[in-house]
Write an enzyme that holds these catalytic residues in place. Sequence first.
Site, PDB file in Angstrom:
ATOM      1  N   HIS A   1      -6.573  -7.048  -0.323  1.00 24.85           N
ATOM      2  CA  HIS A   1      -6.660  -5.618  -0.612  1.00 24.85           C
ATOM      3  C   HIS A   1      -5.822  -5.275  -1.836  1.00 24.85           C
ATOM      4  CE1 HIS A   1      -7.245  -5.950   3.859  1.00 24.85           C
ATOM      5  NE2 HIS A   1      -8.333  -5.302   3.509  1.00 24.85           N
TER       6      HIS A   1
ATOM      7  N   HIS B   1       0.810  -1.217   0.000  1.00 21.84           N
ATOM      8  CA  HIS B   1       0.000   0.000   0.000  1.00 21.84           C
ATOM      9  C   HIS B   1       0.847   1.272   0.000  1.00 21.84           C
ATOM     10  CE1 HIS B   1      -3.684  -2.185   0.409  1.00 21.84           C
ATOM     11  NE2 HIS B   1      -3.428  -2.624   1.626  1.00 21.84           N
TER      12      HIS B   1
ATOM     13  N   ASP C   1      -4.959 -12.517   3.696  1.00 22.81           N
ATOM     14  CA  ASP C   1      -6.147 -12.004   4.360  1.00 22.81           C
ATOM     15  C   ASP C   1      -7.426 -12.240   3.568  1.00 22.81           C
ATOM     16  OD1 ASP C   1      -4.994 -10.296   2.553  1.00 22.81           O
ATOM     17  OD2 ASP C   1      -4.928  -8.563   3.876  1.00 22.81           O
TER      18      ASP C   1
ATOM     19  N   ASP D   1      -3.131 -10.639  -2.205  1.00 19.56           N
ATOM     20  CA  ASP D   1      -3.667 -10.069  -0.972  1.00 19.56           C
ATOM     21  C   ASP D   1      -5.121  -9.655  -1.210  1.00 19.56           C
ATOM     22  OD1 ASP D   1      -2.353  -8.598   1.735  1.00 19.56           O
ATOM     23  OD2 ASP D   1      -4.147  -7.601   0.970  1.00 19.56           O
TER      24      ASP D   1
END
Length: 309
Positions: free
Chosen positions: A169, A130, A251, A167
């Site tokens: 996200h 990120h 996740d 991931d």
Amino acid sequence: MVTELAILYSPQFLEHDTGQYHPENAGRLKAVVSAIKAASWADHLDWREPTPPSQRDILPLVLQLHNPKYVEALQHLAAKGGGHIDGDTPVSARSYDIALLAVSAWLDGVDYVLKTSNSAFVLARPPGHHAERDYGMGFCLLSNCAIAAHYALSQPGIRRVAILDWDVHHGNGTQHLVQSNPNIAFCSLHQSPCYPGTGAASERGMHNNVLNVPMPSGSIGADYLAQFEAEVMPFLQQFQPDLLIVSAGYDANHADPLANISLQPQDYGLFTQHCLTLTPKILFGLEGGYDYTALSQSVLATLEARLMA
């Protein structure tokens, strides 16, 4: 069975102190390390300490992608004892140094994979996908994956590097930092809508080198595998990378508290098998995953799929 698979890890990664109740905490690595060492195939792993930043000129590689003012601010924040970049992203006194060590581990992973034509897993924190050019966010301080990809392109014989981010996200920082380079391809499967709100299928990069595959809440392994076969693998195969880097976040597991995808740990073994049809030269690097058991089992599934290939 592959006779050697490298794990890049240092106990110093536990010293990035996010606080007792933060989901991205040192317990994640403790759980994974414990599970790996108890595995029946643990003796096939080559545990390696990352090169200390004092022994490797890492900062120029970091500053190639990150704004020097941000890196300086991050260093100062840590030097004064820590604080927060944003509400989600704490910095402790050791965080700047540990973030540099994490970058070094990813670079060591690249070196290992290119030297051996085998695979490596970087078991490091803080995560990085990120982190944007001008700021960290979403638990991430420096863009480990993007830095590693650019570094790999500077190595002999490496003309194209592909990144697969599984991931839950979207890896907004990684995409932001690689999409202008025609020699790097970026592919992300991620829950949508979900943090950070980027990663629309319409985002294709500056050279048609980006593939985003938004996944609806509740998606299961079969849904992901269908996208691997229809979208992900054709995209990666067409790019013909000399190295594959996997931003390995876990996740998207059903048990994970921060999202709503329903994968099972064994699904990551299947994803790994797909990747191995592309190349054995794979660098896996840990991103998210916040349920200790699901995270550990998923890392084991990834490693076992590679070892049994």
